[in-house]
Write an enzyme that holds these catalytic residues in place. Structure first.
Site, PDB file in Angstrom:
ATOM      1  N   ASP A 173       0.826  -1.209   0.000  1.00 27.69           N
ATOM      2  CA  ASP A 173       0.000   0.000   0.000  1.00 27.69           C
ATOM      3  C   ASP A 173       0.860   1.259   0.000  1.00 27.69           C
ATOM      4  O   ASP A 173       0.653   2.161   0.807  1.00 27.69           O
ATOM      5  CB  ASP A 173      -0.942  -0.008   1.210  1.00 27.69           C
ATOM      6  N   ASP A 202      -1.635  -2.649  -3.963  1.00 30.24           N
ATOM      7  CA  ASP A 202      -1.933  -1.220  -3.913  1.00 30.24           C
ATOM      8  C   ASP A 202      -0.674  -0.412  -4.191  1.00 30.24           C
ATOM      9  O   ASP A 202       0.070  -0.059  -3.284  1.00 30.24           O
ATOM     10  CB  ASP A 202      -2.589  -0.816  -2.581  1.00 30.24           C
ATOM     11  N   ASN A 239      -6.775  -3.783  -4.443  1.00 29.18           N
ATOM     12  CA  ASN A 239      -8.011  -3.173  -4.947  1.00 29.18           C
ATOM     13  C   ASN A 239      -7.741  -1.894  -5.736  1.00 29.18           C
ATOM     14  O   ASN A 239      -8.493  -1.545  -6.646  1.00 29.18           O
ATOM     15  CB  ASN A 239      -8.998  -2.910  -3.810  1.00 29.18           C
ATOM     16  N   HIS A 324      -3.633  -9.634  -0.801  1.00 30.25           N
ATOM     17  CA  HIS A 324      -3.828  -8.227  -0.428  1.00 30.25           C
ATOM     18  C   HIS A 324      -4.719  -8.043   0.805  1.00 30.25           C
ATOM     19  O   HIS A 324      -4.375  -7.313   1.723  1.00 30.25           O
ATOM     20  CB  HIS A 324      -4.400  -7.441  -1.606  1.00 30.25           C
ATOM     21  N   HIS A 334     -11.511  -2.264   6.816  1.00 31.18           N
ATOM     22  CA  HIS A 334     -11.561  -3.474   5.977  1.00 31.18           C
ATOM     23  C   HIS A 334     -11.835  -4.715   6.812  1.00 31.18           C
ATOM     24  O   HIS A 334     -11.404  -5.818   6.469  1.00 31.18           O
ATOM     25  CB  HIS A 334     -10.261  -3.625   5.176  1.00 31.18           C
ATOM     26  N   HIS A 361      -3.473  -3.887   2.490  1.00 33.13           N
ATOM     27  CA  HIS A 361      -4.846  -3.382   2.529  1.00 33.13           C
ATOM     28  C   HIS A 361      -5.150  -2.528   3.753  1.00 33.13           C
ATOM     29  O   HIS A 361      -5.656  -1.414   3.619  1.00 33.13           O
ATOM     30  CB  HIS A 361      -5.830  -4.538   2.419  1.00 33.13           C
ATOM     31  N   HIS A 363      -3.962  -0.134   6.583  1.00 32.86           N
ATOM     32  CA  HIS A 363      -2.789   0.746   6.617  1.00 32.86           C
ATOM     33  C   HIS A 363      -2.194   0.812   8.013  1.00 32.86           C
ATOM     34  O   HIS A 363      -2.222   1.838   8.695  1.00 32.86           O
ATOM     35  CB  HIS A 363      -3.160   2.135   6.099  1.00 32.86           C
TER      36      HIS A 363
END
Ligand SMILES: [Fe+2]
Length: 472
Positions: A173, A202, A239, A324, A334, A361, A363
């Site tokens: 990410d 990401d 995503n 992910h 999430h 995913h 953070h």
């Protein structure tokens, strides 16, 4: 008061005291297991670096190759995919390369592609696979033509084998903020010196902008070049790679990602670039797709079903999975998104003794105990994660520092399966020593480069399947 006890009674009592002591110690270990860091930080969220930042500066010269990045190009590490972009015209699509031990220069021809996305037209995107390299060897490679050529280098991994040490970096990410730049700098300066980077999805966060401003895919490519041109980044789709935007008539999922980032999926008999495997040194790495179908009968399901029995732990002791969306996540971000995939595949991970699963995913950072939750069958109510020495450790490392900021809101109380969690940006290192031991460390951006904010000695599930949960 002092008690003096002797004889058999004394030894019996001594045994009772010892057992009680061990029980207390055990309770203490369990109750101390779940740790939420008290590290305090400023409310971190920084904006994207502006387009004219130094880190995004294109190389000088007309049509000079830019956004150079490499990844593994075959199943065992003797191949490399080299990718780059020429902005103005096609230019040369060849790579000239040579080993540091040889004067013999090779040339390989690549392919060129491009795409449009709403009002954006990409540059010329080149991908060239070079094969049959020597293991454990430094190679130089040159891109471009005329006076604007650029030369880079990489080192191939050692021959696949059980006891070759190897160090992987871990970032997820990432995005392209000032924090992202700190994360990458910390990874580059980490004295453990990662040799390949496992990226858990990401990438650019271009979709954060109106019309998914694809210029942010270009700037991200220029940002990571300083690392990704010199060591392979192993890609997982997240995503933010989907780029599905029917409101602007962009309905081909993963269009920018698949044009820009190629992976060697066919080498592992995969039929799509979102799930595949590679061997690298002592590791067998399986990349899964949280955003491709994974239910029964789907291509990914059938592939994984056939793939897991192929892993030979005598050859590659360390079985690592990248995906992910995390399966075990105790943040209020999430939450439960990875649950359906967990239900599908977790029993296989336990059966095949996966050592560690890395996800992004969310953070923040989180490391689990070795737990599984595979007993539930709709009617038996056995739906709690339980300690399981055949289960992987789950590590969430989605804290690269992207524009969306930190996930700093956690479920309370911390579930007992969660060993350590902290909402800070950072990166990880997975340092494989031999077939039995690997040392994982997590490094937060606020610390000096060598500081390990969390660490764990992992004992290999195949060669040393004892309890490693309290190892440090
Ligand atoms: Fe994500």
């Amino acid at each position: 008061m002092r008690l003096r006890i002797s004889g058999k009674m004394g030894s019996d009592l001594g045994m009772v005291v010892l057992v009680l002591g061990l029980l207390v110690l055990n309770v203490a270990v369990i109750s101390n297991a779940a740790k939420t860091s008290t590290f305090t930080r400023k409310d971190e969220k920084s904006g994207d670096m502006p387009f004219d930042s130094d880190v995004f500066r294109p190389p000088p010269g007309h049509n000079a190759p830019q956004q150079v990045h490499i990844t593994q190009g075959d199943h065992v590490g003797k191949g490399v995919i080299i990718s780059w972009v020429t902005p103005m015209e096609t230019g040369s699509n060849s790579v000239v390369y040579w080993s540091e031990n040889s004067k013999h220069v090779h040339k390989a021809k690549g392919i060129v592609t491009m795409y449009t996305y709403y009002n954006y037209t990409s540059g010329y995107i080149h991908h060239c696979t070079i094969n049959n390299l020597e293991f454990d060897t430094k190679y130089y490679y040159t891109l471009g033509k005329g006076k604007y050529t650029r030369t880079f280098w990489f080192v191939t991994p050692p021959e696949v084998g059980p006891d070759v040490p190897y160090t992987f970096g871990l970032i997820g990410d990432l995005g392209q903020t000032f924090d992202s730049n700190r994360t990458l700098t910390h990874y580059e300066k980490n004295p453990l010196k990662g040799k390949a980077l496992l990226f858990v999805g990401d990438l650019s966060y271009a979709d954060h902008y109106e019309f998914h401003d694809n210029r942010r895919w270009d700037s991200w490519g220029r940002f990571i070049e300083r690392s990704a041109a010199y060591q392979p980044w192993i890609w997982t789709a997240g995503n933010h790679e989907i780029d599905f935007a029917p409101e602007i008539n962009e309905t081909e999922p993963f269009k920018p990602y698949t044009h820009r980032y190629h992976v060697p999926y066919k080498a592992s008999q995969s039929t799509a670039p979102f799930w595949y495997s590679i061997k690298r040194g002592p590791a067998y790495i399986i990349v899964l797709a949280s955003y491709s179908a994974y239910g029964k009968y789907t291509p990914q399901y059938e592939w994984l079903l056939n793939e897991l029995p192929k892993v030979n732990r005598s050859e590659t002791p360390w079985l690592i999975v990248l995906l992910h969306s995390p399966w075990y996540n105790s943040y209020n971000y999430h939450y439960m998104e990875g649950e359906t995939m967990r239900v599908m595949y977790e029993s296989w991970f336990v059966q095949y003794k996966v050592d560690v699963v890395f996800a992004g995913h969310v953070h923040a950072y989180e490391r689990s105990e070795r737990v599984s939750n595979v007993a539930y069958n709709i009617t038996n109510e056995l739906c709690k994660p339980v300690k399981d020495l055949s289960a992987p450790v789950y590590i969430t490392i989605g804290d690269g520092g992207n524009i969306e900021g930190l996930a700093n809101n956690m479920t309370e109380p911390q579930p007992s399966y969660s060993a350590y969690r902290e909402a800070s940006f950072g990166h990880g290192m997975f340092d494989i020593k031999n077939r039995t031991h690997a040392h994982f460390t997590w490094h937060r951006n606020q610390d000096a480069y060598a500081v390990q904010a969390d660490s764990m000695w992992l004992h290999n599930r195949y060669w040393k399947p004892d309890d490693d949960s309290s190892a440090s």
